[in-house]
Design a protein around this motif. Structure first.
Motif, mmCIF file in Angstrom:
data_model
loop_
_atom_site.group_PDB
_atom_site.id
_atom_site.type_symbol
_atom_site.label_atom_id
_atom_site.label_comp_id
_atom_site.label_asym_id
_atom_site.label_seq_id
_atom_site.Cartn_x
_atom_site.Cartn_y
_atom_site.Cartn_z
ATOM 1 N N ASP A 128 46.893 2.745 22.134
ATOM 2 C CA ASP A 128 47.101 3.084 20.728
ATOM 3 C C ASP A 128 48.331 2.313 20.264
ATOM 4 O O ASP A 128 49.436 2.540 20.763
ATOM 5 C CB ASP A 128 47.330 4.597 20.628
ATOM 6 C CG ASP A 128 47.484 5.096 19.202
ATOM 7 O OD1 ASP A 128 47.782 4.298 18.292
ATOM 8 O OD2 ASP A 128 47.317 6.319 19.007
ATOM 9 N N LEU A 129 48.133 1.361 19.348
ATOM 10 C CA LEU A 129 49.215 0.512 18.835
ATOM 11 C C LEU A 129 49.480 0.855 17.378
ATOM 12 O O LEU A 129 48.554 0.836 16.557
ATOM 13 C CB LEU A 129 48.832 -0.962 18.953
ATOM 14 C CG LEU A 129 48.536 -1.468 20.356
ATOM 15 C CD1 LEU A 129 47.728 -2.750 20.298
ATOM 16 C CD2 LEU A 129 49.831 -1.677 21.104
ATOM 17 N N ARG A 130 50.739 1.143 17.059
ATOM 18 C CA ARG A 130 51.117 1.467 15.679
ATOM 19 C C ARG A 130 52.252 0.544 15.253
ATOM 20 O O ARG A 130 53.194 0.320 16.015
ATOM 21 C CB ARG A 130 51.574 2.913 15.575
ATOM 22 C CG ARG A 130 50.489 3.892 15.920
ATOM 23 C CD ARG A 130 51.032 5.307 15.959
ATOM 24 N NE ARG A 130 50.045 6.192 16.536
ATOM 25 C CZ ARG A 130 49.634 7.312 15.965
ATOM 26 N NH1 ARG A 130 50.122 7.671 14.803
ATOM 27 N NH2 ARG A 130 48.738 8.060 16.559
ATOM 28 N N VAL A 131 52.143 0.044 14.044
ATOM 29 C CA VAL A 131 53.172 -0.829 13.476
ATOM 30 C C VAL A 131 53.750 -0.125 12.251
ATOM 31 O O VAL A 131 53.004 0.345 11.391
ATOM 32 C CB VAL A 131 52.572 -2.191 13.047
ATOM 33 C CG1 VAL A 131 53.647 -3.071 12.425
ATOM 34 C CG2 VAL A 131 51.911 -2.885 14.224
ATOM 35 N N GLU A 132 55.082 -0.074 12.205
ATOM 36 C CA GLU A 132 55.726 0.526 11.037
ATOM 37 C C GLU A 132 56.975 -0.264 10.680
ATOM 38 O O GLU A 132 57.572 -0.920 11.534
ATOM 39 C CB GLU A 132 56.050 1.994 11.298
ATOM 40 C CG GLU A 132 56.924 2.245 12.498
ATOM 41 C CD GLU A 132 57.066 3.726 12.819
ATOM 42 O OE1 GLU A 132 58.197 4.131 13.149
ATOM 43 O OE2 GLU A 132 56.076 4.472 12.752
ATOM 44 N N PRO A 133 57.369 -0.193 9.417
ATOM 45 C CA PRO A 133 58.589 -0.893 9.005
ATOM 46 C C PRO A 133 59.809 -0.288 9.707
ATOM 47 O O PRO A 133 59.844 0.905 10.000
ATOM 48 C CB PRO A 133 58.668 -0.643 7.501
ATOM 49 C CG PRO A 133 57.319 -0.157 7.101
ATOM 50 C CD PRO A 133 56.709 0.467 8.312
ATOM 51 N N ALA A 134 60.786 -1.138 9.969
ATOM 52 C CA ALA A 134 62.045 -0.698 10.583
ATOM 53 C C ALA A 134 63.167 -1.526 9.967
ATOM 54 O O ALA A 134 62.926 -2.562 9.345
ATOM 55 C CB ALA A 134 61.999 -0.901 12.095
ATOM 56 N N GLU A 135 64.380 -1.075 10.165
ATOM 57 C CA GLU A 135 65.530 -1.788 9.614
ATOM 58 C C GLU A 135 65.585 -3.234 10.094
ATOM 59 O O GLU A 135 65.905 -4.149 9.344
ATOM 60 C CB GLU A 135 66.817 -1.057 9.998
ATOM 61 C CG GLU A 135 68.034 -1.546 9.262
ATOM 62 C CD GLU A 135 69.243 -0.678 9.533
ATOM 63 O OE1 GLU A 135 70.283 -1.270 9.890
ATOM 64 O OE2 GLU A 135 69.140 0.548 9.385
ATOM 65 N N SER A 136 65.229 -3.452 11.358
ATOM 66 C CA SER A 136 65.271 -4.800 11.931
ATOM 67 C C SER A 136 64.063 -5.645 11.525
ATOM 68 O O SER A 136 64.041 -6.848 11.733
ATOM 69 C CB SER A 136 65.317 -4.715 13.451
ATOM 70 O OG SER A 136 64.148 -4.079 13.928
ATOM 71 N N GLY A 137 63.036 -5.023 10.975
ATOM 72 C CA GLY A 137 61.806 -5.710 10.604
ATOM 73 C C GLY A 137 60.608 -4.818 10.841
ATOM 74 O O GLY A 137 59.997 -4.318 9.918
ATOM 75 N N SER A 138 60.291 -4.592 12.128
ATOM 76 C CA SER A 138 59.142 -3.753 12.491
ATOM 77 C C SER A 138 59.415 -2.988 13.769
ATOM 78 O O SER A 138 60.182 -3.423 14.623
ATOM 79 C CB SER A 138 57.898 -4.617 12.724
ATOM 80 O OG SER A 138 57.540 -5.309 11.574
ATOM 81 N N ARG A 139 58.720 -1.880 13.881
ATOM 82 C CA ARG A 139 58.728 -1.088 15.107
ATOM 83 C C ARG A 139 57.265 -0.994 15.565
ATOM 84 O O ARG A 139 56.385 -0.693 14.762
ATOM 85 C CB ARG A 139 59.286 0.303 14.850
ATOM 86 C CG ARG A 139 59.294 1.211 16.063
ATOM 87 C CD ARG A 139 59.929 2.573 15.764
ATOM 88 N NE ARG A 139 61.291 2.402 15.296
ATOM 89 C CZ ARG A 139 61.709 2.654 14.049
ATOM 90 N NH1 ARG A 139 60.872 3.087 13.138
ATOM 91 N NH2 ARG A 139 62.965 2.471 13.712
#
Length: 114
Positions: A78-89
Motif C-alpha cells: 500500500d503506497l500513499r503519497v502526500e504533500p510534506a514540507e520538504s516536498g512529499s511524504r
C-alpha cells in the motif's frame, strides 16, 4: 508480518506519483522491466535481470495519492503519497503471510536504520 515505512522526498507529489506508477520511471529505480496498468484490476509484472519475476493486481487507486498492489504471493503493498514540507511524504505498508525469518529480520533492520 507487516512493515511500515515513511520516506520524505524533495519532490512534488505529482512527480513522486509518476515515479510509483509510470512503467519507464519504475524501470529506473525498481525493476529492470515493468508492465503496470495503474487502474483498479490492472495487472503488474516486475522482472529483474536475475530472473526473478513478480506479478501483481492493482486492488485500488486514488489517483495521485494511493495505489494498493496484491502480489502473486498474497503480499500487499500500500503506497500513499502526500504533500510534506520538504516536498512529499511516501507511506509504505507491506504485508506478507509467508516471509522467511531472514527476510523478516532484514526488513526489520532496514526499518530501524531509517
Amino acid at each position: 508480518m507487516e512493515i511500515v515505512r515513511e520516506i520524505e522526498l524533495e519532490a512534488a507529489p505529482d512527480d513522486v506519483w509518476s515515479a510509483l506508477t509510470d512503467e519507464a520511471q519504475l524501470e529506473e529505480w525498481f525493476a529492470n522491466e515493468v508492465e503496470l496498468d495503474p487502474t483498479p484490476g490492472g495487472r503488474g509484472v516486475f522482472r529483474w535481470d536475475n530472473g526473478e519475476v513478480r506479478e501483481a493486481v492493482v486492488e485500488s487507486v486514488d489517483e495521485g495519492s494511493r495505489i494498493v498492489l496484491r502480489f502473486d504471493d498474497d503480499g500487499v503493498v500500500d503506497l500513499r503519497v502526500e504533500p510534506a514540507e520538504s516536498g512529499s511524504r511516501v507511506l509504505v505498508r507491506e504485508e506478507s503471510p509467508s516471509w522467511s525469518t531472514s527476510l523478516e529480520l532484514h526488513a526489520s533492520a532496514l526499518c530501524m536504520a531509517r
